[in-house]
Design an enzyme around this catalytic site. Structure first.
Site, PDB file in Angstrom:
ATOM      1  N   THR A 126      -9.081   1.648  16.192  1.00 20.35           N
ATOM      2  CA  THR A 126      -8.705   2.016  17.564  1.00 20.35           C
ATOM      3  C   THR A 126      -9.930   2.077  18.459  1.00 20.35           C
ATOM      4  O   THR A 126      -9.918   1.565  19.587  1.00 20.35           O
ATOM      5  CB  THR A 126      -8.008   3.389  17.544  1.00 20.35           C
ATOM      6  OG1 THR A 126      -6.949   3.310  16.615  1.00 20.35           O
ATOM      7  CG2 THR A 126      -7.492   3.770  18.919  1.00 20.35           C
TER       8      THR A 126
ATOM      9  N   ALA B 241      -2.205  -4.828  14.895  1.00 13.53           N
ATOM     10  CA  ALA B 241      -2.662  -3.792  15.828  1.00 13.53           C
ATOM     11  C   ALA B 241      -3.509  -2.761  15.100  1.00 13.53           C
ATOM     12  O   ALA B 241      -3.183  -2.347  13.987  1.00 13.53           O
ATOM     13  CB  ALA B 241      -1.469  -3.113  16.488  1.00 13.53           C
TER      14      ALA B 241
ATOM     15  N   HIS C 226     -12.012  11.279  12.590  1.00 19.19           N
ATOM     16  CA  HIS C 226     -10.967  11.080  11.584  1.00 19.19           C
ATOM     17  C   HIS C 226     -11.268  11.927  10.352  1.00 19.19           C
ATOM     18  O   HIS C 226     -12.389  12.406  10.171  1.00 19.19           O
ATOM     19  CB  HIS C 226     -10.868   9.604  11.174  1.00 19.19           C
ATOM     20  CG  HIS C 226     -10.173   8.758  12.190  1.00 19.19           C
ATOM     21  ND1 HIS C 226     -10.817   8.268  13.300  1.00 19.19           N
ATOM     22  CD2 HIS C 226      -8.882   8.338  12.280  1.00 19.19           C
ATOM     23  CE1 HIS C 226      -9.960   7.571  14.027  1.00 19.19           C
ATOM     24  NE2 HIS C 226      -8.767   7.594  13.437  1.00 19.19           N
ATOM     25  N   HIS C 227     -10.258  12.021   9.483  1.00 19.27           N
ATOM     26  CA  HIS C 227     -10.341  12.768   8.228  1.00 19.27           C
ATOM     27  C   HIS C 227     -11.488  12.283   7.334  1.00 19.27           C
ATOM     28  O   HIS C 227     -11.966  11.157   7.471  1.00 19.27           O
ATOM     29  CB  HIS C 227      -9.003  12.647   7.477  1.00 19.27           C
ATOM     30  CG  HIS C 227      -8.540  11.235   7.303  1.00 19.27           C
ATOM     31  ND1 HIS C 227      -8.940  10.463   6.239  1.00 19.27           N
ATOM     32  CD2 HIS C 227      -7.747  10.434   8.078  1.00 19.27           C
ATOM     33  CE1 HIS C 227      -8.388   9.264   6.351  1.00 19.27           C
ATOM     34  NE2 HIS C 227      -7.653   9.211   7.469  1.00 19.27           N
TER      35      HIS C 227
ATOM     36  N   LYS D 218     -11.522   8.670   5.401  1.00 14.61           N
ATOM     37  CA  LYS D 218     -11.496   7.356   6.070  1.00 14.61           C
ATOM     38  C   LYS D 218     -12.694   6.518   5.646  1.00 14.61           C
ATOM     39  O   LYS D 218     -13.823   6.999   5.617  1.00 14.61           O
ATOM     40  CB  LYS D 218     -11.472   7.527   7.597  1.00 14.61           C
ATOM     41  CG  LYS D 218     -11.300   6.198   8.320  1.00 14.61           C
ATOM     42  CD  LYS D 218     -10.865   6.381   9.756  1.00 14.61           C
ATOM     43  CE  LYS D 218     -10.717   5.047  10.466  1.00 14.61           C
ATOM     44  NZ  LYS D 218      -9.671   4.197   9.893  1.00 14.61           N
TER      45      LYS D 218
ATOM     46  N   GLY E 236       0.848  -1.203   0.000  1.00 17.57           N
ATOM     47  CA  GLY E 236       0.000   0.000   0.000  1.00 17.57           C
ATOM     48  C   GLY E 236       0.877   1.244   0.000  1.00 17.57           C
ATOM     49  O   GLY E 236       0.560   2.244   0.637  1.00 17.57           O
TER      50      GLY E 236
ATOM     51  N   GLY F 111      -1.365  -3.420   9.817  1.00 15.51           N
ATOM     52  CA  GLY F 111      -1.948  -2.194  10.374  1.00 15.51           C
ATOM     53  C   GLY F 111      -3.299  -1.885   9.765  1.00 15.51           C
ATOM     54  O   GLY F 111      -4.032  -1.045  10.284  1.00 15.51           O
ATOM     55  N   THR F 112      -3.626  -2.552   8.674  1.00 15.48           N
ATOM     56  CA  THR F 112      -4.902  -2.315   7.978  1.00 15.48           C
ATOM     57  C   THR F 112      -6.071  -2.588   8.915  1.00 15.48           C
ATOM     58  O   THR F 112      -6.036  -3.557   9.682  1.00 15.48           O
ATOM     59  CB  THR F 112      -4.979  -3.253   6.748  1.00 15.48           C
ATOM     60  OG1 THR F 112      -3.856  -2.972   5.924  1.00 15.48           O
ATOM     61  CG2 THR F 112      -6.253  -3.043   5.964  1.00 15.48           C
ATOM     62  N   THR F 113      -7.094  -1.748   8.846  1.00 14.82           N
ATOM     63  CA  THR F 113      -8.288  -1.954   9.678  1.00 14.82           C
ATOM     64  C   THR F 113      -9.503  -2.129   8.768  1.00 14.82           C
ATOM     65  O   THR F 113      -9.401  -2.021   7.551  1.00 14.82           O
ATOM     66  CB  THR F 113      -8.523  -0.749  10.623  1.00 14.82           C
ATOM     67  OG1 THR F 113      -8.832   0.401   9.825  1.00 14.82           O
ATOM     68  CG2 THR F 113      -7.308  -0.464  11.478  1.00 14.82           C
TER      69      THR F 113
ATOM     70  N   GLY G  21      -0.290   4.958  -0.500  1.00 14.67           N
ATOM     71  CA  GLY G  21      -1.306   5.502   0.410  1.00 14.67           C
ATOM     72  C   GLY G  21      -0.692   6.455   1.432  1.00 14.67           C
ATOM     73  O   GLY G  21       0.523   6.653   1.464  1.00 14.67           O
TER      74      GLY G  21
HETATM   75  P1  NAD Z   1      -5.001   5.124   1.892  1.00 11.39           P
HETATM   76  O1  NAD Z   1      -6.328   4.923   1.229  1.00 11.39           O
HETATM   77  O2  NAD Z   1      -4.338   6.460   1.836  1.00 11.39           O
HETATM   78  O3  NAD Z   1      -3.939   4.051   1.320  1.00 11.39           O
HETATM   79  C1  NAD Z   1      -4.218   2.711   1.084  1.00 11.39           C
HETATM   80  C2  NAD Z   1      -3.316   2.271  -0.064  1.00 11.39           C
HETATM   81  O4  NAD Z   1      -3.417   0.849  -0.218  1.00 11.39           O
HETATM   82  C3  NAD Z   1      -3.688   2.902  -1.413  1.00 11.39           C
HETATM   83  O5  NAD Z   1      -2.547   3.477  -2.015  1.00 11.39           O
HETATM   84  C4  NAD Z   1      -4.220   1.716  -2.230  1.00 11.39           C
HETATM   85  O6  NAD Z   1      -3.879   1.823  -3.601  1.00 11.39           O
HETATM   86  C5  NAD Z   1      -3.441   0.563  -1.593  1.00 11.39           C
HETATM   87  N1  NAD Z   1      -4.053  -0.754  -1.824  1.00 11.39           N
HETATM   88  C6  NAD Z   1      -5.366  -1.101  -1.900  1.00 11.39           C
HETATM   89  N2  NAD Z   1      -5.490  -2.415  -2.171  1.00 11.39           N
HETATM   90  C7  NAD Z   1      -4.228  -2.901  -2.300  1.00 11.39           C
HETATM   91  C8  NAD Z   1      -3.701  -4.186  -2.600  1.00 11.39           C
HETATM   92  N3  NAD Z   1      -4.501  -5.235  -2.832  1.00 11.39           N
HETATM   93  N4  NAD Z   1      -2.362  -4.327  -2.628  1.00 11.39           N
HETATM   94  C9  NAD Z   1      -1.523  -3.294  -2.410  1.00 11.39           C
HETATM   95  N5  NAD Z   1      -1.969  -2.039  -2.136  1.00 11.39           N
HETATM   96  C10 NAD Z   1      -3.308  -1.860  -2.071  1.00 11.39           C
HETATM   97  O7  NAD Z   1      -5.225   4.679   3.402  1.00 11.39           O
HETATM   98  P2  NAD Z   1      -4.297   4.966   4.679  1.00 11.39           P
HETATM   99  O8  NAD Z   1      -4.803   6.172   5.402  1.00 11.39           O
HETATM  100  O9  NAD Z   1      -2.847   4.882   4.293  1.00 11.39           O
HETATM  101  O10 NAD Z   1      -4.683   3.704   5.577  1.00 11.39           O
HETATM  102  C11 NAD Z   1      -4.485   2.376   5.129  1.00 11.39           C
HETATM  103  C12 NAD Z   1      -5.053   1.413   6.147  1.00 11.39           C
HETATM  104  O11 NAD Z   1      -4.324   1.521   7.377  1.00 11.39           O
HETATM  105  C13 NAD Z   1      -6.514   1.671   6.507  1.00 11.39           C
HETATM  106  O12 NAD Z   1      -7.138   0.432   6.754  1.00 11.39           O
HETATM  107  C14 NAD Z   1      -6.416   2.495   7.781  1.00 11.39           C
HETATM  108  O13 NAD Z   1      -7.572   2.428   8.579  1.00 11.39           O
HETATM  109  C15 NAD Z   1      -5.228   1.821   8.438  1.00 11.39           C
HETATM  110  N6  NAD Z   1      -4.517   2.617   9.439  1.00 11.39           N
HETATM  111  C16 NAD Z   1      -4.097   1.947  10.539  1.00 11.39           C
HETATM  112  C17 NAD Z   1      -3.333   2.597  11.482  1.00 11.39           C
HETATM  113  C18 NAD Z   1      -2.799   1.808  12.643  1.00 11.39           C
HETATM  114  O14 NAD Z   1      -2.062   2.366  13.487  1.00 11.39           O
HETATM  115  N7  NAD Z   1      -3.092   0.505  12.712  1.00 11.39           N
HETATM  116  C19 NAD Z   1      -3.014   3.954  11.328  1.00 11.39           C
HETATM  117  C20 NAD Z   1      -3.458   4.612  10.190  1.00 11.39           C
HETATM  118  C21 NAD Z   1      -4.206   3.930   9.235  1.00 11.39           C
END
Ligand code: NAD
Length: 243
Positions: A143, A99, A132-133, A136, A9, A75-77, A12
């Protein structure tokens, strides 16, 4: 030799924060992966995966990591409860840190929430508010979901107790319900407040994130830690020694 990290990702918001944090913290970027890229080839050039992408991507990440015996940091949610259960079974075959929030201070908030829920008891109404922004996709946040899980565990309640917002005439609040309210707007990185309210007093525990680098730094710390662990699913409380 410095640990090589695969950033899944990478384009992102979190992927970009990781692209800065990984080299800044002395690790190497083994591969950056975006949709359509060859994850298996990237993984072969890397020691640990850090995944902040989409819940739909998690299964493929875990299957390839199991096949190549590589540790992962998820980290993905936004996974549904049954989907997460299935993914955890897969994740347990490799060393995995999973997490909903990688911030050190938020992990302390988890510990403080558990303590407050236990000490204050059911006379104190528990509600969680998160903001959140505007971009989202999932709600409530991962969290907030973890904060709710902790309150439900301490009060021996099930998810039936959760009230996702209120409208109309829901009637007086019952002592066993736990409210959750998700606000969305602007560029808010992530705010969480846990409220314990009784007649005559109220305790509020609040964390406000202003830079997503906190999550990236925590995820890099988790990657360094998980690289030397036995297979199993761990969380940031394990990484930080808060258990
Ligand atoms: P974002 O939408 O900015 O980025 C996500 C990225 O993943 C995009 O660039 C998208 O093209 C890519 N993606 C989608 N499917 C994919 C795949 N199959 N293979 C590879 N890449 C792929 O989102 P973000 O703000 O960066 O957040 C990403 C995730 O992390 C969300 O689920 C968010 O809730 C989570 N997050 C978790 C924490 C934590 O501390 N655990 C903190 C921030 C965000």
């Amino acid at each position: 030799m410095a640990l090589r990290i695969l950033i899944n990702g990478a384009r992102g918001r979190m992927g970009q924060a990781l692209s800065t944090s990984v080299p800044a913290l002395g690790l190497r970027i083994g591969a950056v992966v975006n949709p359509g890229d060859d994850l298996a080839a990237g993984l072969a050039r890397s020691d640990v995966v850090i995944d902040f992408s989409s819940p739909h991507a998690t299964k493929a990440v875990l299957e390839l990591a199991v096949a190549q015996g590589k540790p992962v940091v998820i980290g993905t949610t936004g996974h549904s409860a049954p989907a997460k259960q299935e993914l955890l079974t897969l994740a347990a075959k490799i060393p995995c840190v999973w997490a909903g929030n990688f911030s050190v201070a938020v992990n302390l908030l988890f510990a403080l929430t558990r303590r407050a829920a236990a000490v204050l008891g059911s006379d104190y109404d528990a509600e969680v508010v998160e903001m959140h922004h505007r971009f989202k996709k999932d709600a409530p946040s991962g969290t907030a979901a973890r904060l709710l899980e902790i309150i439900l565990e301490e009060r021996q309640l099930t998810t039936e107790a959760l009230r996702h917002g209120r409208q109309g005439i829901p009637g007086a609040r019952t002592p066993t319900e736990v409210g959750i309210h998700s606000l969305r707007g602007g560029d808010v990185v992530g705010d969480h407040t846990v409220i314990f309210a009784a007649l005559g007093e109220r305790l509020e525990l609040t964390h406000k994130a202003s830079d997503r680098a906190i999550y990236a730094r925590g995820a890099v710390r988790a990657a360094q830690w998980v690289a030397t662990q036995k297979p199993g699913v761990y969380d940031m409380q394990d990484v930080l020694g808060l258990k």
